[in-house]
Design an enzyme around this catalytic site. Sequence first.
Site, PDB file in Angstrom:
ATOM      1  N   ALA A 128       0.831  -1.207   0.000  1.00 34.41           N
ATOM      2  CA  ALA A 128       0.000   0.000   0.000  1.00 34.41           C
ATOM      3  C   ALA A 128       0.868   1.260   0.000  1.00 34.41           C
ATOM      4  O   ALA A 128       0.350   2.371   0.047  1.00 34.41           O
ATOM      5  CB  ALA A 128      -0.924   0.007   1.217  1.00 34.41           C
TER       6      ALA A 128
ATOM      7  N   PHE B 117       4.243   3.729  -1.475  1.00 32.99           N
ATOM      8  CA  PHE B 117       4.550   4.432  -2.734  1.00 32.99           C
ATOM      9  C   PHE B 117       4.996   3.434  -3.807  1.00 32.99           C
ATOM     10  O   PHE B 117       4.311   3.228  -4.823  1.00 32.99           O
ATOM     11  CB  PHE B 117       5.615   5.495  -2.419  1.00 32.99           C
TER      12      PHE B 117
ATOM     13  N   VAL C 138       4.640  -7.215   9.148  1.00 29.22           N
ATOM     14  CA  VAL C 138       5.639  -8.249   8.804  1.00 29.22           C
ATOM     15  C   VAL C 138       6.354  -8.799  10.040  1.00 29.22           C
ATOM     16  O   VAL C 138       6.992  -9.833   9.962  1.00 29.22           O
ATOM     17  CB  VAL C 138       6.713  -7.767   7.796  1.00 29.22           C
TER      18      VAL C 138
ATOM     19  N   ALA D 156       9.006  -1.267   4.859  1.00 27.01           N
ATOM     20  CA  ALA D 156      10.129  -0.764   5.653  1.00 27.01           C
ATOM     21  C   ALA D 156       9.760   0.590   6.219  1.00 27.01           C
ATOM     22  O   ALA D 156       8.869   1.268   5.699  1.00 27.01           O
ATOM     23  CB  ALA D 156      11.385  -0.629   4.795  1.00 27.01           C
TER      24      ALA D 156
ATOM     25  N   SER E 106      18.736  -0.634  -1.330  1.00 27.92           N
ATOM     26  CA  SER E 106      18.950   0.807  -1.467  1.00 27.92           C
ATOM     27  C   SER E 106      20.409   1.121  -1.748  1.00 27.92           C
ATOM     28  O   SER E 106      21.316   0.448  -1.255  1.00 27.92           O
ATOM     29  CB  SER E 106      18.529   1.529  -0.197  1.00 27.92           C
TER      30      SER E 106
ATOM     31  N   TYR F 262      19.230   3.891   9.007  1.00 24.09           N
ATOM     32  CA  TYR F 262      18.436   3.350   7.897  1.00 24.09           C
ATOM     33  C   TYR F 262      19.319   2.498   6.979  1.00 24.09           C
ATOM     34  O   TYR F 262      18.949   1.381   6.597  1.00 24.09           O
ATOM     35  CB  TYR F 262      17.790   4.506   7.132  1.00 24.09           C
TER      36      TYR F 262
ATOM     37  N   ARG G 103      22.698  12.938  -8.298  1.00 23.14           N
ATOM     38  CA  ARG G 103      21.866  11.797  -7.911  1.00 23.14           C
ATOM     39  C   ARG G 103      21.385  11.108  -9.176  1.00 23.14           C
ATOM     40  O   ARG G 103      21.472  11.649 -10.268  1.00 23.14           O
ATOM     41  CB  ARG G 103      20.627  12.269  -7.121  1.00 23.14           C
TER      42      ARG G 103
HETATM   43  N1  LIG Z   1      11.587   5.827  -2.198  1.00 21.34           N
HETATM   44  C1  LIG Z   1      12.874   5.650  -2.472  1.00 21.34           C
HETATM   45  O1  LIG Z   1      13.514   6.492  -3.113  1.00 21.34           O
HETATM   46  C2  LIG Z   1      13.587   4.391  -2.005  1.00 21.34           C
HETATM   47  C3  LIG Z   1      14.960   4.277  -2.271  1.00 21.34           C
HETATM   48  C4  LIG Z   1      15.617   3.127  -1.874  1.00 21.34           C
HETATM   49  C5  LIG Z   1      14.916   2.103  -1.246  1.00 21.34           C
HETATM   50  N2  LIG Z   1      13.593   2.245  -0.974  1.00 21.34           N
HETATM   51  C6  LIG Z   1      12.903   1.119  -0.332  1.00 21.34           C
HETATM   52  O2  LIG Z   1      11.719   0.821  -1.043  1.00 21.34           O
HETATM   53  C7  LIG Z   1      10.739   0.288  -0.165  1.00 21.34           C
HETATM   54  C8  LIG Z   1       9.426   1.016  -0.338  1.00 21.34           C
HETATM   55  O3  LIG Z   1       9.617   2.386   0.022  1.00 21.34           O
HETATM   56  P1  LIG Z   1       8.576   3.532  -0.333  1.00 21.34           P
HETATM   57  O4  LIG Z   1       9.353   4.694  -0.786  1.00 21.34           O
HETATM   58  O5  LIG Z   1       7.498   2.979  -1.185  1.00 21.34           O
HETATM   59  O6  LIG Z   1       8.053   3.877   1.145  1.00 21.34           O
HETATM   60  P2  LIG Z   1       6.544   3.867   1.732  1.00 21.34           P
HETATM   61  O7  LIG Z   1       6.657   4.330   3.136  1.00 21.34           O
HETATM   62  O8  LIG Z   1       5.619   4.579   0.816  1.00 21.34           O
HETATM   63  O9  LIG Z   1       6.160   2.325   1.699  1.00 21.34           O
HETATM   64  C9  LIG Z   1       6.531   1.421   2.709  1.00 21.34           C
HETATM   65  C10 LIG Z   1       5.261   0.680   3.132  1.00 21.34           C
HETATM   66  O10 LIG Z   1       5.652  -0.318   4.079  1.00 21.34           O
HETATM   67  C11 LIG Z   1       4.644  -0.391   5.051  1.00 21.34           C
HETATM   68  N3  LIG Z   1       5.235  -0.949   6.278  1.00 21.34           N
HETATM   69  C12 LIG Z   1       6.197  -0.403   7.064  1.00 21.34           C
HETATM   70  N4  LIG Z   1       6.475  -1.204   8.101  1.00 21.34           N
HETATM   71  C13 LIG Z   1       5.663  -2.290   7.973  1.00 21.34           C
HETATM   72  C14 LIG Z   1       5.479  -3.474   8.740  1.00 21.34           C
HETATM   73  N5  LIG Z   1       6.184  -3.681   9.867  1.00 21.34           N
HETATM   74  N6  LIG Z   1       4.583  -4.392   8.308  1.00 21.34           N
HETATM   75  C15 LIG Z   1       3.854  -4.176   7.176  1.00 21.34           C
HETATM   76  N7  LIG Z   1       3.973  -3.058   6.408  1.00 21.34           N
HETATM   77  C16 LIG Z   1       4.875  -2.131   6.811  1.00 21.34           C
HETATM   78  C17 LIG Z   1       4.178   1.044   5.248  1.00 21.34           C
HETATM   79  O11 LIG Z   1       2.867   1.078   5.791  1.00 21.34           O
HETATM   80  C18 LIG Z   1       4.252   1.605   3.843  1.00 21.34           C
HETATM   81  O12 LIG Z   1       2.999   1.553   3.178  1.00 21.34           O
HETATM   82  C19 LIG Z   1      11.339   0.381   1.243  1.00 21.34           C
HETATM   83  O13 LIG Z   1      11.861  -0.887   1.582  1.00 21.34           O
HETATM   84  C20 LIG Z   1      12.459   1.381   1.088  1.00 21.34           C
HETATM   85  O14 LIG Z   1      13.496   1.163   2.016  1.00 21.34           O
HETATM   86  C21 LIG Z   1      12.911   3.363  -1.346  1.00 21.34           C
END
Ligand SMILES: NC(=O)c1ccc[n+]([C@@H]2O[C@H](COP(=O)([O-])OP(=O)(O)OC[C@H]3O[C@@H](n4cnc5c(N)ncnc54)[C@H](O)[C@@H]3O)[C@@H](O)[C@H]2O)c1
Length: 333
Positions: free
Chosen positions: A9, A11, A40, A61, A103, A163, A231
């Site tokens: 759910a 991004f 999780v 995460a 990441s 992180y 970046r």
């Molecule tokens: N956005 C970026 O630029 C970026 C860059 C590198 C890595 N990431 C990684 O990509 C992944 C997704 O990130 P995002 O940007 O979509 O962030 P986000 O916060 O939109 O999505 C993360 C989702 O994980 C869910 N979540 C968190 N802890 C949880 C748990 N214990 N149990 C169940 N659900 C849980 C949250 O509710 C959230 O909806 C992450 O693992 C993040 O570390 C993102």
Amino acid sequence: MRVLVTGGAGFIGSHVVEALAERGHEGVVFDVRDDPGDDVRDPEAVGRALAGVDAVCHQAATVGLGNGVVDAARYVSHNDLGTAVLVSAMAEAGVRHLVLAGSMVVYGEGRYACPRHGVVRPGPRAVADLAAGRFEPMCPTCGEELAPGLVGEDAPIDPRNVYATTKLAQEHLAAAWARSTGGSAVSLRYHNVYGPRMPRDTPYAGVASFFRSALARGEAPRVTEDGRQRRDFVHVRDVAAANVAALEAQAAPGVVAAYNTGSGEPRTVGQMARALADACGGPEPVITGEYRLGDVRHITADSSRLGAALGWKPEVAFEDGIREFARAGLREG
Ligand SMILES: NC(=O)c1ccc[n+]([C@@H]2O[C@H](COP(=O)([O-])OP(=O)(O)OC[C@H]3O[C@@H](n4cnc5c(N)ncnc54)[C@H](O)[C@@H]3O)[C@@H](O)[C@H]2O)c1
Ligand SMILES: [Zn+2]
């Protein structure tokens, strides 16, 4: 294929679910945002969710820098305890395929070369240098200004904040799982992901979201340092497609394959701010000269390995992605 998408759910996860459906697969969302029971870290909830699943795409995460070390336990809990519970439930359930949201933060500073000493590893930048507006890292041997390059997957690992350490530990847990179960795991080390449904500005959000949120308020995007920090901004639909490619490829058993996942076209943060401001019809970005301790100067990926291994390539051109992002909705909270 039926895929459990943790963080589905969120991004990036929400785009993965859509990309799976487009390819005829079923993405099952497992996310506390949707259902407080879908955590999780809860072995029973994860065990139930794994029934009838062919693969797991692990996006859940706690992201961003948060409040630094004060938040360490929360990051470790969601990211590492969460991954540990997940892989142990996968071992129990006999689910053999895992794709992990990795990441670029695992690399710390990017790759640099000194004109005299070749590839070198600069340490964290000194406060005195940053305060004096000397933003480029210097050669640790001769003090000469360094030229940034592209980081390959074999670059030394150097996580520099909480992180980053949790993202690295996720990969190590996945490796331990793969080795002991013969499962296959892929870690996609995302660079700066942007696009529709990016969360609006919070301590957890990325720089593109800060700029977009400022512009939506009619304010100028505020660019730190001199704006020339580099970046790799990669579009969320390209990242989602990389996840689907990794799920479909079902990688070699027993190991974690890590792939940089970026656009392959470095930009400066200043360029991003300007492109977004232009697309929004202003105001113009302000270059503040301010700095945040712990920010890396340049970090840009060599993502060619992902392309070669999985036949993936980014499809969304920067200009098109930014034009769309300027109008796209951001997620509240
Ligand atoms: N956005 C970026 O630029 C970026 C860059 C590198 C890595 N990431 C990684 O990509 C992944 C997704 O990130 P995002 O940007 O979509 O962030 P986000 O916060 O939109 O999505 C993360 C989702 O994980 C869910 N979540 C968190 N802890 C949880 C748990 N214990 N149990 C169940 N659900 C849980 C949250 O509710 C959230 O909806 C992450 O693992 C993040 O570390 C993102
Ligand atoms: Zn040197």
